[in-house]
Design a protein around this motif. Structure first.
Motif, short mmCIF file in Angstrom:
data_model
loop_
_atom_site.label_atom_id
_atom_site.label_comp_id
_atom_site.label_asym_id
_atom_site.label_seq_id
_atom_site.Cartn_x
_atom_site.Cartn_y
_atom_site.Cartn_z
N LYS B 278 26.59 -8.75 55.73
CA LYS B 278 26.96 -7.37 55.47
C LYS B 278 25.90 -6.39 55.99
N ASP B 279 24.66 -6.86 56.14
CA ASP B 279 23.60 -5.97 56.62
C ASP B 279 23.44 -6.05 58.13
N GLY B 280 24.30 -6.81 58.78
CA GLY B 280 24.20 -6.93 60.22
C GLY B 280 23.21 -7.98 60.68
N ASN B 281 22.63 -8.75 59.75
CA ASN B 281 21.73 -9.83 60.16
C ASN B 281 22.53 -10.92 60.88
N ILE B 282 21.86 -11.56 61.82
CA ILE B 282 22.53 -12.58 62.63
C ILE B 282 22.10 -13.96 62.13
N TYR B 283 23.07 -14.82 61.89
CA TYR B 283 22.79 -16.18 61.45
C TYR B 283 23.26 -17.15 62.52
N LEU B 284 22.39 -18.07 62.90
CA LEU B 284 22.77 -19.06 63.91
C LEU B 284 22.68 -20.44 63.29
N LEU B 285 23.76 -21.21 63.41
CA LEU B 285 23.76 -22.54 62.82
C LEU B 285 23.44 -23.57 63.88
N GLY B 286 22.35 -24.31 63.68
CA GLY B 286 22.01 -25.39 64.60
C GLY B 286 22.65 -26.67 64.09
N ASP B 287 21.91 -27.75 64.19
CA ASP B 287 22.42 -29.02 63.68
C ASP B 287 22.12 -29.14 62.20
N GLN B 288 20.86 -28.96 61.84
CA GLN B 288 20.50 -28.99 60.42
C GLN B 288 19.64 -27.79 60.03
N MET B 289 19.74 -26.73 60.81
CA MET B 289 18.95 -25.54 60.53
C MET B 289 19.81 -24.30 60.62
N ILE B 290 19.46 -23.30 59.85
CA ILE B 290 20.07 -21.98 60.06
C ILE B 290 18.94 -21.02 60.41
N TYR B 291 19.12 -20.31 61.50
CA TYR B 291 18.13 -19.32 61.93
C TYR B 291 18.67 -17.94 61.60
N VAL B 292 17.84 -17.13 60.98
CA VAL B 292 18.30 -15.79 60.59
C VAL B 292 17.48 -14.74 61.34
N LEU B 293 18.20 -13.84 62.05
CA LEU B 293 17.55 -12.75 62.77
C LEU B 293 18.09 -11.43 62.23
N ASP B 294 17.34 -10.39 62.39
CA ASP B 294 17.91 -9.10 61.97
C ASP B 294 18.78 -8.56 63.11
N ALA B 295 19.36 -7.40 62.88
CA ALA B 295 20.36 -6.89 63.82
C ALA B 295 19.78 -6.64 65.21
N SER B 296 18.48 -6.43 65.27
CA SER B 296 17.89 -6.18 66.58
C SER B 296 17.40 -7.45 67.24
N GLY B 297 17.48 -8.57 66.52
CA GLY B 297 17.10 -9.84 67.12
C GLY B 297 15.75 -10.35 66.68
#
Lengths: 291, 853
Positions: B278-297
């Motif tokens: 909801k805040d525009g953060n970006i979530y990337l799902l790897g194999d066993q990891m989730i990477y979280v970036l903010d809206a600007s990367g």
């Protein structure tokens, strides 16, 4: 008429207040019991047709059931007296003023608190074909013994049963011993009674309700040993360990409710007879001392 | 005093009332589906309007509010190229929202989707005029624009340079297999539209991208209206993927990009999917990891999962949740941004079996999930799940529905692809709840099983749609923890389904309890299906005491393949024969390939139940010399752990041709195997059953196994459904041209159709309208390549003989096999002698046999 009416008025409240308990007992004890009797008289639970006592006669021809019944009976016949006698002996010893008395009491009670899974694990470490005891036997030059898959298996389970239950029985006996009036013991001492005479004529008499209770509890616990056996050896153990509960468990899974129910009813009848006999014996020995 | 008496009575009354009241809570919560319940779960699926404007096949779509965003791609196969590599060309064109274009194509070589400044010198930009009458376009300043339009490509002129080698005339040859590679080009399109099909926009397109190895893996649309696209680029030289997120607005103008080169490390080599919270953060799902970036990367944190995951989605409140395949099953957890870790697992009773199962939330529910039978809505506040949509009851073939998303108004949207028939309407479907009072009453027929195959569910949907009288309701127990136990519990409680799926169950047990109806009684009354339609000996094998309690549309045959000369004129071999053969060949010859001692023991035992167990008397003979010999023979094979599948694997064909391996074994053979093994053995071959001492032949196996409950109130309706599996059209595959099931068809006419298909030397049209071409393929097995051609008459006869030699069902008893495997381990590891182990097996199996006799 007035008396009857008044008695009914008094009874009315009793009946009303007892109703929930009666409903509970009816729903959770009596009704299931009737259902079991029903299942024991039909040929199968999914497509039932009434066969009356056919299941019972077939059961007595089923060698697996006979083996299970024999094993259970033999085990209980050995384990219960041993359990009673040994725990009574332990209670008598710990009643004396020996050093570290309360430490020993705690020590004997701790097996009750250990979870079954842990007990099973330890027993496997000891008695497995490649376990500690066989390693020791090899070390001293004797051969390995297949503890769980030979005639020795019952000994292992007996040791497990006694180890687990002696403490509890011992505490029950100690409580019973504590209730024996001191006066009688002193009078017996004054009259020159020997220890053995005091034990037989006074202590046993006063302990007879406790002995009955411990015997019944041990009998029930001797059936519960199935839990440890099942965890140690699975659904189909070596035949000396195949107990009645195994038979019932397996037939339940195979949806053979008729065999299971018939076996349960037979077991129930046998238990009623055994406990009836125990009550009669207790009545005879304990009638002098009960109020 | 009196007061106290009354107070006591009052207290007692209140307590009793409370106890009685608590009894009412003992009501079962188990949902017994009745007619009323089923009607609550019916949704109507309709194709979303506006589909006809879409080009290409769906790859992915996203929903934001009531707008659907689609990503499609089109693979155009071209004829052999002229050998010219493409020059980089980018076509910049502007268009209005409602444009449909049919122009000549422009080829692109660069990886960017938007045009860059023509004067930069890296690309040439060209505008082309729209061809009259086919396109309306609004031009804007070409240099300023970053928008491209879609075009439809011409097919003949352009070619793709590929990594394969080129011959002199430019035909591309695949280096590994030496066959001519197909030339293709790919166009990617991006659309948006409302769920009612209005406001259709083509946002951008990328043409002729096959060259670039760049692919859009996933995309999401943020609340602020930006589109985030996750692109992966595969570098052939380093054999690695690099990732980048491109951001553009809903008009297609690129507003930014976020390179992701530094993010992956160690075992993590790819991103599966991307989400926005909801805040525009970006979530990337790897194999066993989730990477979280903010809206600007900028990287915020990452979270390690305790298992692999394939399902990450967003809740109705805009938080990210993930389904993790941990040791104790699949768990759904939320990502807590404040704590930078996963939250507690949601309390879920169902089994989520794959990543498709988790569906993002919208409207009233935190999230949804699909358990294979229904879509459930989960409310995190009350930790309860409610069944919302039942696939079969809605007449939707769930196996063809993918990428299900929830819309805020309670509807669902999904992509539907049915490859099996030509007249399926594929596309995006919107599922709307149907008013239960509008649903017609039909006789409900329950079909239950511990695991119900998708084929059954599709057939149920077809059957329900085809008539008005019966409604098949499928009860699939596979979503519970112990399906067999739960199904048995329901059976005992009296909830017996009309049709029972016996696959994976002990059918004999149910037959012995008189639970199943004799299917011959239905066949006698039925004009369409007769006993004579089916292969006689196979039907006999399925019978019990002359009655047919279960049936399957197809069957498999378990066989060993050997050289005919090794049989010495016999039709079956004993265990001793096998041993003697090994000795005869010598030189370390073994009968079986890559089998362990337990595997060989199990194989021999399965064929020899009757030798060692007499069910009528309960006598077992595992302590006999025969069994001890069997143990000793099995011990000549290695332990399971000692077989090195990677480095120690020997080719089966080589082993057979060198007489190092004497048999090939097949669990379920097919027609082409006759050719494969003839070629492999290079001499006359025979198919026989597993070695046994009674001279029995081959064993039949069945997959789908269906029975009808003996006391079903709707037996006739149940038979109407069951018989749809037994028609020639169904078993032969109808308009598909291929059978749904493996093995051989049970019907004689379907078998003849299959034989004709596999043996014809000329093309023909079969009775269902399918064009059948003569067999012309190849089968690679280890180090040989066998050409599969139409079967010869002799091979067809061999097949017929194999089927005719089937005389028993493949017998496998779980309990007995477990006991034998457990005990034989001690012998195979050298701790006990064969005699000791045989005695223990005798002891334990005797108990089992006597208990169940």
């Amino acid at each position: 008429m007035k008396k009857k009416h008044r008695r009914f008025k008094e009874r009315k409240w009793e009946i009303v207040l007892m109703t929930p308990s009666i409903i509970g007992v009816g729903l959770f004890f009596i009704l299931p019991f009737c259902v079991v009797i029903y299942y024991s008289m039909v040929d199968n639970p999914l497509n039932p047709s009434f066969v009356f006592l056919d299941n019972y006669s077939r059961l007595f021809q089923n060698s697996a059931f006979l083996q299970a019944a024999k094993n259970t009976a033999v085990f209980s016949a050995i384990a219960v007296p041993l359990s009673v006698i040994l725990s009574l002996g332990m209670a008598l010893i710990l009643e004396q003023n020996i050093p570290l008395r309360s430490t020993f009491r705690t020590f004997f009670l701790t097996p009750l608190m250990v979870p079954t899974a842990s007990i099973v694990l330890i027993w496997q470490v000891f008695f497995h074909y490649n376990g500690a005891i066989n390693e020791f036997l090899l070390h001293i030059g004797a051969g390995k013994i297949d503890w769980f898959k030979s005639a020795y298996s019952q000994i292992v389970i007996l040791i497990l049963f006694l180890w687990k239950n002696l403490g509890y029985n011992m505490v029950l006996f100690m409580a019973g011993l504590g209730q024996i009036p001191r006066d009688y013991m002193e009078v017996a001492d004054l009259d020159g009674a020997t220890g053995w005479q005091k034990f037989i004529y006074i202590k046993i008499r006063y302990l007879s309700p406790t002995i009955l209770f411990v015997a019944i509890m041990s009998l029930i616990n001797s059936f519960k040993v199935f839990r440890e056996v099942y965890l140690l050896t699975g659904d189909y153990p070596y035949d000396t360990l195949y107990l009645l509960q195994h038979f019932m468990n397996n037939t339940f899974r195979a949806l053979d409710y008729q065999k299971l129910s018939a076996a349960a009813i037979i077991m129930c009848l046998v238990m009623v007879v055994i406990i009836g006999i125990l009550f009669l014996i207790e009545n005879h020995f304990g009638k002098d001392v009960e109020g | 005093m009196k007061n106290r008496k009354w107070m006591k009575k009052a207290t007692a009354v209140i307590l009793s009332a409370a106890m009685v009241a608590s009894l009412t809570g003992c009501g079962g919560s188990g949902a017994k589906s009745d007619q009323k319940d089923i009607k609550e779960l019916v949704y109507d699926a309709q194709v979303m309007p506006g589909m006809d404007q879409i080009k290409g096949d769906f790859n992915n779509f996203a929903v934001n509010g009531d707008t659907v965003y689609l990503y499609t791609s089109e693979w155009i196969e071209e004829s052999a190229p002229d050998g010219e590599a493409n020059e980089p060309q980018i076509e910049a064109r502007t268009a209005e929202a409602e444009v449909t274009a049919e122009t000549e194509d422009a080829a692109t070589q660069e990886q960017t989707a938007e045009t860059e400044d023509a004067t930069a010198g890296e690309e040439t930009a060209e505008t082309e005029d729209a061809t009259a009458g086919e396109e309306t376009a609004e031009t804007e300043d070409a240099a300023a624009t970053e928008q491209t339009t879609d075009t439809e490509e011409a097919t003949d002129d352009t070619a793709e340079t590929t990594e394969e080698s080129e011959t002199e005339d430019g035909t591309l040859i695949d280096e590994e297999f030496g066959v001519e590679e197909y030339q293709y080009t790919v166009n990617q399109y991006f659309y948006s539209m409302k769920t009612d099909g209005s406001d259709f926009k083509e946002i951008f397109s990328r043409l002729d991208c096959g060259d670039s190895n760049e692919w859009m893996n996933d995309f999401r649309v943020s609340d602020s209206g930006n589109i985030y696209m996750l692109y992966s680029c595969y570098d052939m030289q380093t054999e690695k993927n690099t990732y980048i997120i491109r951001i553009c607005d809903t008009s297609g103008n690129e507003t930014g990009e976020i390179p992701l080169d530094d993010l992956l490390s160690g075992d993590e080599t790819y991103f599966q999917s991307m989400q926005l919270d909801k805040d525009g953060n970006i979530y990337l799902l790897g194999d066993q990891m989730i990477y979280v970036l903010d809206a600007s990367g900028a990287k915020l944190f990452d979270v390690k999962l305790d298992g692999w995951s394939s399902g990450m989605t967003v809740t109705n409140e805009g938080n990210i949740i993930v389904s993790v395949n941990a040791e104790d099953g699949v768990q759904v957890k939320a990502v807590d941004v404040a704590k930078k870790a996963l939250g507690e697992a949601y309390k879920l009773d169902a089994n989520l079996y794959n990543g498709n199962s988790l569906i993002g939330g919208a409207g009233d529910y935190t999230f949804y999930f699909n358990d294979g039978s229904s879509i459930w809505g989960y409310d995190a506040k009350s930790s309860t799940a409610k069944e919302l949509l039942n696939w079969v009851s809605s007449n939707i073939n769930a196996s063809n529905m993918n990428n299900v998303l929830a819309l805020p108004d309670g509807r669902f949207i999904a992509t539907y692809y049915d490859y099996s028939t030509e007249d399926a309407e594929n596309g995006i479907y919107i599922m709307t709840k149907v008013d239960p009072s509008q649903i017609k009453d039909k006789t409900v027929i329950t079909y239950a099983g511990t695991w119900v195959d998708d084929m059954i569910k599709s057939q149920a949907v077809r059957f329900n749609k085809s008539q008005d009288q019966y409604q098949i309701v499928v009860k699939d127990y596979s979503s519970s923890d112990d399906p067999i136990k739960d199904m048995n519990a329901d059976l005992i409680a009296g909830n017996i389904p009309d049709i029972i799926d016996l696959s994976g169950l002990n059918t004999d047990q149910y037959i012995a309890k008189g639970m199943l109806a004799d299917l011959y009684t239905f066949m006698e009354k039925d004009p369409d299906i007769n006993k004579e339609d089916f292969i006689d000996n196979i039907l006999k094998v399925l019978e019990t005491d002359g009655k047919l309690y279960h049936i399957s549309p197809s069957f498999g045959v378990s066989a060993l393949v050997c050289k005919t000369k090794d049989l010495g004129g016999k039709t079956s071999l004993t265990v001793k024969d096998v041993q003697q053969l090994e000795e005869k060949y010598g030189n370390g010859a073994k009968a079986f390939h890559m089998r362990s001692n337990t595997g060989v023991l199990s194989m021999f035992f399965t064929g020899n139940y009757d030798t060692y167990i007499d069910w009528t008397t309960g006598k077992c003979s595992f302590d006999s010399q025969e069994f001890i010999d069997l143990l000793e023979y099995a011990n000549t094979y290695p332990n399971d752990d000692d077989i090195d599948w990677e480095n120690g694997y020997e080719s089966l064909p080589t082993g057979i041709r060198n007489n190092k391996i004497l048999f090939a074994d097949l669990y379920s053979m097919s027609m082409e195997e006759v050719e494969l093994y003839s070629e492999m053995f290079q001499e006359d071959i025979s198919f026989i059953g597993y070695p046994n001492d009674q001279g029995t032949g081959l064993a039949a196996t069945i997959g789908t196994d269906i029975g009808i409950y003996a006391k079903s109130a709707n037996a006739d309706g149940a038979w109407e459904f069951v018989k749809t599996f037994l028609t020639e059209e169904y078993i032969s595959g109808g308009k598909n041209g291929y059978m749904y099931y493996s093995g051989f068809p049970l019907r004689k006419d379907a078998l003849e159709n299959e034989i004709k298909k596999n043996s014809t030397t000329v093309a023909y049209t079969d009775k269902f309208g399918n064009e059948i071409q003569p067999l012309d393929s190849s089968w690679g097995y280890d180090d040989i390549e066998v050409k599969i051609k139409p079967l010869t008459d002799a091979q067809v006869q061999m097949l017929r003989d194999v089927i005719a030699s089937v005389d028993h069902m493949y017998g496998y008893n779980d309990e007995i096999s477990t006991i034998i495997t457990e005990e034989s381990g001690a012998y195979f590891s050298g701790q006990k002698s064969a005699k000791e182990v045989a005695d223990i097996i005798q002891n334990r199996v005797s108990t089992y046999v006597n208990e169940n006799r």
